[in-house]
Design an enzyme around this catalytic site. Structure first.
Site, short mmCIF file in Angstrom:
data_model
loop_
_atom_site.label_atom_id
_atom_site.label_comp_id
_atom_site.label_asym_id
_atom_site.label_seq_id
_atom_site.Cartn_x
_atom_site.Cartn_y
_atom_site.Cartn_z
N ASP A 62 55.75 21.15 83.45
CA ASP A 62 55.21 20.85 84.78
C ASP A 62 55.09 19.34 84.96
O ASP A 62 55.84 18.57 84.35
CB ASP A 62 53.85 21.54 84.94
CG ASP A 62 53.61 22.03 86.36
OD1 ASP A 62 53.46 21.18 87.26
OD2 ASP A 62 53.58 23.25 86.57
N ASP A 71 37.22 21.02 81.40
CA ASP A 71 37.53 22.42 81.17
C ASP A 71 38.75 22.62 80.28
O ASP A 71 39.12 23.77 79.99
CB ASP A 71 37.76 23.14 82.51
CG ASP A 71 36.51 23.14 83.38
OD1 ASP A 71 35.41 22.94 82.83
OD2 ASP A 71 36.64 23.35 84.60
N HIS A 95 49.29 19.41 89.76
CA HIS A 95 49.84 20.75 89.58
C HIS A 95 49.80 21.24 88.14
O HIS A 95 49.35 22.36 87.86
CB HIS A 95 51.28 20.79 90.11
CG HIS A 95 51.80 22.17 90.26
ND1 HIS A 95 52.49 22.82 89.26
CD2 HIS A 95 51.71 23.05 91.28
CE1 HIS A 95 52.81 24.02 89.67
NE2 HIS A 95 52.35 24.20 90.89
N ASN A 110 26.75 24.69 80.50
CA ASN A 110 26.11 26.00 80.55
C ASN A 110 26.72 26.85 81.67
O ASN A 110 26.17 26.98 82.75
CB ASN A 110 24.61 25.85 80.78
CG ASN A 110 23.87 27.18 80.71
OD1 ASN A 110 24.38 28.13 80.14
ND2 ASN A 110 22.67 27.23 81.29
N ASN A 183 58.16 29.71 96.83
CA ASN A 183 57.17 29.81 97.91
C ASN A 183 57.75 29.63 99.31
O ASN A 183 57.09 29.07 100.18
CB ASN A 183 56.08 28.74 97.73
CG ASN A 183 55.27 28.94 96.47
OD1 ASN A 183 55.22 30.03 95.92
ND2 ASN A 183 54.65 27.88 96.01
N ALA A 192 63.61 31.08 87.82
CA ALA A 192 63.12 32.46 87.73
C ALA A 192 64.25 33.48 87.80
O ALA A 192 64.10 34.60 87.32
CB ALA A 192 62.10 32.73 88.84
N VAL A 197 64.59 35.69 82.04
CA VAL A 197 63.32 35.10 82.46
C VAL A 197 62.48 36.15 83.17
O VAL A 197 63.00 36.96 83.95
CB VAL A 197 63.55 33.90 83.40
CG1 VAL A 197 62.23 33.39 83.98
CG2 VAL A 197 64.26 32.77 82.66
N SER A 250 53.06 29.75 91.79
CA SER A 250 52.73 28.97 90.60
C SER A 250 51.53 29.57 89.89
O SER A 250 51.53 29.76 88.67
CB SER A 250 52.38 27.53 90.98
OG SER A 250 53.50 26.83 91.41
#
Length: 446
Positions: A62, A71, A95, A110, A183, A192, A197, A250
């Site tokens: 990407d 995160d 992205h 938390n 898209n 794809a 794939v 995506s």
């Protein structure tokens, strides 16, 4: 290679496409986690009681991944930029960070931040590169331990035959390649539509196909891809905020890659085709569709818990990937019908399979300023390479169907799909696009 993705705000105010509310605080922890509606659909507690993806490496080819995002800290391995500029961890936009977070986000503090479907997976960031360098990235990822390769990107300068060698190399080394269909509501795009794939489309929270999700006989599975919260770097891209929300194949691709990683963690001896087999045979069949696979839904919407727990024979080594290879060899144009593209690709430019992103922010005060944002997608010019004819794999013979499983709480029950090689075609009474998810969000789409 780009991923068309338009995001919107989190909170009481509306962020229409291209409008950013400036001077607003970042989204609260509760808004971020609560906004992840796909977590409820997947039933994360049940899923994580079986697998969190331990020991599995997922390559994300990407725009680079922000290793400093709270995160994702500790989740990234040393990656690869084919031009040697270090962009695998110095992202050029939001992205790649978003895709990595949907796969392996672990939150922070938390219960703050967002979580991915497979939070103990390690991410191998691979910059997409210029021209026809993506197949090189696939081979690099295989050689550096990836079990799943996520490509939430499409390209117009390469055909499926350009990816045939790299994908074949991955399959020979028991590595699954997952890619977004595109898209623009057209045909399934490259890579794809390359042989072997696993091609993915997007659905909304009602399990209805997203209006811009590309379709065709190569499509194998669908996953949540509308109103999806993702992590984002604060220094680059159109988001400039720790979190974004948007739509696109995506996001659905990242979720399928994560689900495959969960299965690999539980069943490490399975081949990529056998992992795909578990995902396919446990997918939720779309309502109103009588024949599967379907050109818009594939075999249906992934159900990770069922894929992990259903009693399914391993099956052939190639599984349903053989059928996708046969299809790709005979339908390799990757071009949609004229008049059906809402976000046309630029010839010679690599494009992600989701759209542009705008920040996820909380409600604004009375003195906030409304700015009109014009987002310019800076793409990497791709060069053409000599193409080789794609070679199909042997035909796939599906096995027996597992018993039906219960849908997650709050979701309408769906019938268990019949599983087999069925004629392709659009679903009867193909539904119109539903209104965007409103939850704590309002307006917009990506």
């Amino acid at each position: 290679m780009t991923h068309g993705r338009i995001t919107r705000t989190l909170g009481a105010t509306v962020l229409t496409a291209g409008v950013l509310f400036a001077g607003t605080p970042a989204a609260s922890a509760d808004q971020v986690r609560d906004g992840q509606w796909a977590n409820s659909y997947f039933g994360l507690d049940r899923v994580w009681s079986v697998s969190k993806g331990d020991g599995v490496i997922v390559a994300v080819i990407d725009s680079g991944v922000d290793a400093s995002h709270l995160d994702l800290t500790g989740s990234l391995l040393p990656g690869y930029d084919p031009e040697g500029q270090g962009r695998e961890t110095k992202p050029t936009d939001e992205h790649g960070t978003g895709m990595a977070s949907l796969i392996a986000g672990h939150g922070h503090g938390n219960g703050e931040g967002m979580v991915g479907l497979a939070p103990r997976v390690k991410i191998l960031p691979v910059y997409r590169g210029e021209g026809n360098s993506m197949p090189k990235g696939i081979k690099w990822a295989v050689d550096h331990g990836a079990k799943v390769i996520n490509i939430s990107q499409v390209t117009t300068t390469s055909g499926p035959e350009d990816f045939a060698d790299a994908v074949s190399y991955a399959l020979q080394h028991k590595v699954l390649v997952v890619a977004g269909s595109g898209n623009d509501a057209g045909a399934v795009r490259t890579p794809a539509n390359a042989p072997g794939v696993l091609a993915v489309g997007a659905v909304d929270k009602n399990q209805k196909i997203w209006a811009k999700s590309n379709y065709g006989p190569e499509l194998m599975l669908t996953a949540p891809g509308v109103g999806i919260v993702t992590a984002a770097p604060q220094t680059v891209g159109s988001c400039r905020n720790p979190y974004c929300i948007g739509d696109g194949t995506s996001d659905a691709t990242a979720y399928v890659s994560a689900a495959a990683a969960l299965v690999f963690a539980k069943y490490p001896d399975l081949t990529p085709g056998q992992v795909a087999n578990r995902l396919v045979k446990t997918a939720a069949a779309p309502a109103g569709v009588s024949q599967l696979p379907d050109s818009r839904y594939g075999y249906g919407v992934i159900r990770p818990y069922e894929a992990l727990t259903a009693k399914i024979p391993a099956g052939s080594a190639q599984g349903p990937l053989a059928a996708s290879a046969d299809t790709a060899a005979t339908d390799s144009t990757g071009q949609g019908s004229d008049g059906h593209r809402s976000d046309p690709a630029v010839q010679g430019i690599q494009q992600p399979s989701s759209g542009l992103s705008l920040p996820l922010v909380a409600g604004i005060g009375g003195g906030a300023v409304v700015l009109l944002i014009v987002v310019i997608v800076v793409a990497v010019v791709a060069s053409s390479r000599k193409r080789r004819r794609a070679q199909p794999l042997p035909s796939y013979q599906p096995g027996p169907v597992p018993p039906p499983y219960t849908a997650p709480p709050g979701w309408p029950p769906v019938p268990q799909q019949p599983y087999g090689q069925q004629p392709y075609g659009p679903p009867p009474g193909y539904p119109q696009q539903q209104a965007p998810y409103q939850g704590p969000y309002q307006g917009g789409g990506r």
